[in-house]
Motif scaffolding. Sequence first.
Motif, PDB file in Angstrom:
ATOM      1  N   ALA A  94       4.059 -60.483  27.885  1.00 44.08           N
ATOM      2  CA  ALA A  94       5.518 -60.369  27.825  1.00 44.08           C
ATOM      3  C   ALA A  94       6.160 -61.629  28.397  1.00 44.08           C
ATOM      4  N   GLN A  95       7.339 -61.938  27.881  1.00 43.16           N
ATOM      5  CA  GLN A  95       8.084 -63.099  28.373  1.00 43.16           C
ATOM      6  C   GLN A  95       8.520 -62.855  29.810  1.00 43.16           C
ATOM      7  N   GLY A  96       8.298 -63.816  30.658  1.00 45.61           N
ATOM      8  CA  GLY A  96       8.663 -63.679  32.068  1.00 45.61           C
ATOM      9  C   GLY A  96       7.621 -62.882  32.821  1.00 45.61           C
ATOM     10  N   TYR A  97       7.906 -62.600  34.069  1.00 44.96           N
ATOM     11  CA  TYR A  97       6.980 -61.844  34.904  1.00 44.96           C
ATOM     12  C   TYR A  97       7.643 -60.566  35.380  1.00 44.96           C
ATOM     13  N   GLY A  98       7.781 -59.622  34.459  1.00 47.18           N
ATOM     14  CA  GLY A  98       8.316 -58.318  34.823  1.00 47.18           C
ATOM     15  C   GLY A  98       7.244 -57.465  35.472  1.00 47.18           C
ATOM     16  N   ALA A  99       7.637 -56.292  35.916  1.00 48.36           N
ATOM     17  CA  ALA A  99       6.696 -55.390  36.592  1.00 48.36           C
ATOM     18  C   ALA A  99       5.550 -54.991  35.666  1.00 48.36           C
ATOM     19  N   GLY A 100       5.841 -54.724  34.401  1.00 52.11           N
ATOM     20  CA  GLY A 100       4.800 -54.334  33.460  1.00 52.11           C
ATOM     21  C   GLY A 100       3.804 -55.446  33.212  1.00 52.11           C
TER      22      GLY A 100
END
Length: 72
Positions: free
Chosen positions: A38-44
């Motif tokens: 996923a784009q960026g560093y989200g929690a998922g």
Amino acid sequence: MSNAQQLLLEGSSDAVGFVGGALLGWGVSHVLGLDLFAQGYGAGSIAAIALVGLGGGLGLKLARLWRKRKTV
């Protein structure tokens, strides 16, 4: 078994264990709906990265246990 054969067995079993475990961790994260890329560093995304790392580490540990049992 010669030293070269022992080193080849050690390296190849470590690699197979690590890659297999990492793929299993990726599969678990995919089933849970977590997007590793996923784009960026989200929690998922971070959770998926952690699952891949844990899977790789566990696979490596299992490969080393297998090798230890095989040589005893």
